[in-house]
Write an enzyme that holds these catalytic residues in place. Structure first.
Site, PDB file in Angstrom:
ATOM      1  CD  GLU A 162      -3.276   3.240  -5.268  1.00  0.00           C
ATOM      2  OE1 GLU A 162      -4.312   2.615  -5.526  1.00  0.00           O
ATOM      3  OE2 GLU A 162      -2.274   2.708  -4.786  1.00  0.00           O
ATOM      4  NE  ARG A 193      -4.302  -1.366   0.107  1.00  0.00           N
ATOM      5  CZ  ARG A 193      -4.405  -2.464  -0.638  1.00  0.00           C
ATOM      6  NH1 ARG A 193      -3.400  -2.804  -1.438  1.00  0.00           N
ATOM      7  NH2 ARG A 193      -5.488  -3.203  -0.616  1.00  0.00           N
ATOM      8  CG  HIS A 227      -3.426  -0.851  -6.673  1.00  0.00           C
ATOM      9  ND1 HIS A 227      -3.767  -0.175  -5.536  1.00  0.00           N
ATOM     10  CD2 HIS A 227      -3.352  -2.164  -6.319  1.00  0.00           C
ATOM     11  CE1 HIS A 227      -3.914  -1.038  -4.534  1.00  0.00           C
ATOM     12  NE2 HIS A 227      -3.660  -2.254  -4.992  1.00  0.00           N
TER      13      HIS A 227
HETATM   14  P1  NAP Z   1      -0.524 -11.510   4.806  1.00  0.00           P
HETATM   15  O1  NAP Z   1      -0.404 -12.936   4.407  1.00  0.00           O
HETATM   16  O2  NAP Z   1      -1.431 -11.146   5.929  1.00  0.00           O
HETATM   17  O3  NAP Z   1       0.956 -10.976   5.127  1.00  0.00           O
HETATM   18  C1  NAP Z   1       1.214  -9.748   5.713  1.00  0.00           C
HETATM   19  C2  NAP Z   1       2.459  -9.881   6.586  1.00  0.00           C
HETATM   20  O4  NAP Z   1       2.758  -8.576   7.110  1.00  0.00           O
HETATM   21  C3  NAP Z   1       2.271 -10.821   7.765  1.00  0.00           C
HETATM   22  O5  NAP Z   1       3.139 -11.912   7.637  1.00  0.00           O
HETATM   23  C4  NAP Z   1       2.532  -9.976   9.009  1.00  0.00           C
HETATM   24  O6  NAP Z   1       3.365 -10.656   9.933  1.00  0.00           O
HETATM   25  C5  NAP Z   1       3.236  -8.732   8.437  1.00  0.00           C
HETATM   26  N1  NAP Z   1       2.886  -7.532   9.227  1.00  0.00           N
HETATM   27  C6  NAP Z   1       1.651  -7.124   9.579  1.00  0.00           C
HETATM   28  N2  NAP Z   1       1.724  -6.027  10.339  1.00  0.00           N
HETATM   29  C7  NAP Z   1       3.046  -5.748  10.475  1.00  0.00           C
HETATM   30  C8  NAP Z   1       3.765  -4.747  11.173  1.00  0.00           C
HETATM   31  N3  NAP Z   1       3.141  -3.820  11.895  1.00  0.00           N
HETATM   32  N4  NAP Z   1       5.100  -4.760  11.085  1.00  0.00           N
HETATM   33  C9  NAP Z   1       5.742  -5.701  10.373  1.00  0.00           C
HETATM   34  N5  NAP Z   1       5.114  -6.680   9.698  1.00  0.00           N
HETATM   35  C10 NAP Z   1       3.786  -6.697   9.751  1.00  0.00           C
HETATM   36  O7  NAP Z   1      -0.999 -10.622   3.591  1.00  0.00           O
HETATM   37  P2  NAP Z   1      -0.744 -10.878   2.018  1.00  0.00           P
HETATM   38  O8  NAP Z   1      -1.825 -11.688   1.452  1.00  0.00           O
HETATM   39  O9  NAP Z   1       0.679 -11.293   1.813  1.00  0.00           O
HETATM   40  O10 NAP Z   1      -0.948  -9.371   1.480  1.00  0.00           O
HETATM   41  C11 NAP Z   1      -0.124  -8.328   1.952  1.00  0.00           C
HETATM   42  C12 NAP Z   1      -0.636  -6.976   1.471  1.00  0.00           C
HETATM   43  O11 NAP Z   1      -0.365  -6.815   0.078  1.00  0.00           O
HETATM   44  C13 NAP Z   1      -2.160  -6.775   1.554  1.00  0.00           C
HETATM   45  O12 NAP Z   1      -2.550  -6.355   2.842  1.00  0.00           O
HETATM   46  C14 NAP Z   1      -2.417  -5.713   0.518  1.00  0.00           C
HETATM   47  O13 NAP Z   1      -2.405  -4.430   1.095  1.00  0.00           O
HETATM   48  C15 NAP Z   1      -1.247  -5.845  -0.454  1.00  0.00           C
HETATM   49  N6  NAP Z   1      -1.683  -6.324  -1.801  1.00  0.00           N
HETATM   50  C16 NAP Z   1      -1.486  -5.510  -2.878  1.00  0.00           C
HETATM   51  C17 NAP Z   1      -1.826  -5.959  -4.143  1.00  0.00           C
HETATM   52  C18 NAP Z   1      -1.627  -5.093  -5.353  1.00  0.00           C
HETATM   53  O14 NAP Z   1      -2.451  -5.122  -6.243  1.00  0.00           O
HETATM   54  N7  NAP Z   1      -0.548  -4.337  -5.444  1.00  0.00           N
HETATM   55  C19 NAP Z   1      -2.378  -7.226  -4.313  1.00  0.00           C
HETATM   56  C20 NAP Z   1      -2.553  -8.031  -3.193  1.00  0.00           C
HETATM   57  C21 NAP Z   1      -2.189  -7.561  -1.933  1.00  0.00           C
HETATM   58  P3  NAP Z   1       3.310 -10.312  11.500  1.00  0.00           P
HETATM   59  O15 NAP Z   1       1.866 -10.414  11.905  1.00  0.00           O
HETATM   60  O16 NAP Z   1       4.189 -11.342  12.113  1.00  0.00           O
HETATM   61  O17 NAP Z   1       3.854  -8.934  11.664  1.00  0.00           O
HETATM   62  C1  GLV Z   2      -5.035  -5.313  -3.757  1.00  0.00           C
HETATM   63  O1  GLV Z   2      -4.369  -4.340  -3.585  1.00  0.00           O
HETATM   64  C2  GLV Z   2      -5.481  -6.165  -2.714  1.00  0.00           C
HETATM   65  O2  GLV Z   2      -5.312  -5.827  -1.535  1.00  0.00           O
HETATM   66  O3  GLV Z   2      -6.033  -7.231  -3.052  1.00  0.00           O
END
Ligand code: NAP
Ligand code: GLV
Ligand code: GLV
Length: 336
Positions: free
Chosen positions: A271, A242, A290
């Site tokens: 955005e 983000r 995005h």
């Molecule tokens: P996820 O599996 O929940 O992974 C997020 C990781 O971040 C967790 O392992 C968590 O570990 C860590 N985290 C959370 N809070 C934190 C903090 N305060 N400090 C350090 N680490 C922290 O989520 P995901 O499915 O990988 O997705 C991650 C993010 O990618 C989404 O939330 C979304 O915003 C973004 N995204 C963007 C796109 C795009 O189109 N560009 C697409 C999909 C997702 P801990 O709890 O151990 O800290």
């Molecule tokens: C995209 O940014 C998502 O969070 O799925």
């Protein structure tokens, strides 16, 4: 009578068809988001909402929605929704984890490689006729970039997407460092070939830093001036998480003044990014609108997962990817 759902944008047909089996569906069919007044009006009479990350679902919206029982977000991130308030009101919130992990990890690598090897600049160089005009042909010092294979990759947020990025890094023979709040099980660390470090160590030692944390109160501007100054001057920063996890003003300064070498960005604090934004003036940044999850397969899978969540709820079951699990204690699933 079927419950009513308002879908705030056209989503792939396969998911809509599934939703229609249980719901009376209204889709906002313009390309642009429904204006705030429209959203506030629509929620007055619906039982369910399908939202995108561009729809702000705050207290005002939730307080305008007396019948609303479930918000099925078409994304994994849900920082646009006041989940705490929804929970207090007994409103279920679901998201689309997992199905978009690979697409987003692939795009992360596309940006990393493009920024490191100056692909966008190189494309412009060819397209604009500069390559032709200079008559250089192959030159030993032309368009030199940063070596990827064998370097150190720092992953901030080793969740689903962070791990998928790490798996791909193995093919590039990289040393992998990661930081998040909780350490992964040792066996998983071994499998990923990743070492747990604190944020400062990650920033100081990595040649590539990639961000995969959700946007929360804690991660807002997690990467600012101080952190960017810790990075190597030859480092590349990639953000597909983000925009607001990074302090944009500090990043612009870092890229202009050479505190870091380059960046690849799929997400922005604002955005759409305005065309006159300082980031658009820099050659050492690759920009994408995005599109992390934007493949045909993934966008269809997201729509189907949204549908599975809505259908489960309709049947009185706990939706498969429920965000606010505590809500079950406040109100059982279903429309009864
Ligand atoms: P996820 O599996 O929940 O992974 C997020 C990781 O971040 C967790 O392992 C968590 O570990 C860590 N985290 C959370 N809070 C934190 C903090 N305060 N400090 C350090 N680490 C922290 O989520 P995901 O499915 O990988 O997705 C991650 C993010 O990618 C989404 O939330 C979304 O915003 C973004 N995204 C963007 C796109 C795009 O189109 N560009 C697409 C999909 C997702 P801990 O709890 O151990 O800290
Ligand atoms: C995209 O940014 C998502 O969070 O799925
Ligand atoms: C480059 O094209 C090479 O052959 O080294």
């Amino acid at each position: 009578m079927k419950p009513k759902v308002f879908v705030t944008r056209q989503i792939p047909e396969s998911g809509l068809k599934m939703i229609e089996e249980c719901y009376e569906v209204e889709v906002w069919d313009r390309y642009t988001p429904p204006p705030r007044e429209v959203l506030l009006e629509k929620v007055r009479e619906v039982d369910a909402l399908v939202t995108l990350l561009t729809d702000k679902i705050d207290r005002e919206v939730l307080d305008s929605a007396p019948r609303l029982r479930i918000i099925a977000q078409y994304a994994v991130g849900y920082d646009n929704i006041d989940v705490e308030y929804a929970t207090a009101k007994g409103v279920y919130v679901t998201n689309t984890p997992g199905v978009l992990t690979d697409a987003t990890a692939d795009l992360t690598w596309a940006l990393l490689l493009a920024a490191a090897r100056r692909i966008v600049e190189a494309d412009k160089f060819v397209r604009s006729g500069e390559y032709w005009r200079t008559g250089t042909g192959w030159h030993p010092l032309m368009m030199l970039g940063y070596h990827v294979t064998g370097k150190t990759l720092g992953i901030i947020g080793m969740g689903r997407i962070g791990q998928a990025v790490a798996r791909r890094a193995k093919g590039f023979g990289m040393r992998i460092l990661y930081y998040q709040r909780h350490r992964l099980p040792e066996e998983l660390e071994r499998e990923l070939g990743a070492q747990y470090v604190d944020l400062e160590t990650l920033l100081r030692e990595s040649d590539f830093v990639t961000i995969h944390v959700p946007l929360t109160r804690e991660t807002y501007h997690m990467i600012g001036e101080r952190e960017l100054k810790m990075m190597k001057r030859t480092a590349v920063l990639v953000n597909t998480a983000r925009g607001a996890v990074v302090d944009t003003q500090a990043l612009v300064k870092a890229l202009k003044e050479g505190w870091i070498a380059a960046a690849g960005l799929d997400v922005f604090e604002q955005e759409p990014l305005p065309p006159d934004h300082p980031l658009t003036k820099l050659d050492n940044v690759v920009l994408a609108p995005h599109i992390g999850s934007a493949t045909y397969e993934t966008r269809a899978a997201m729509a189907e997962l949204v549908a599975r969540n809505l259908i489960a709820f309709y049947k009185g079951e706990v939706p498969p990817t429920l965000v606010n699990k505590e809500v079950v204690r406040i109100r059982p699933p279903g429309f009864r």
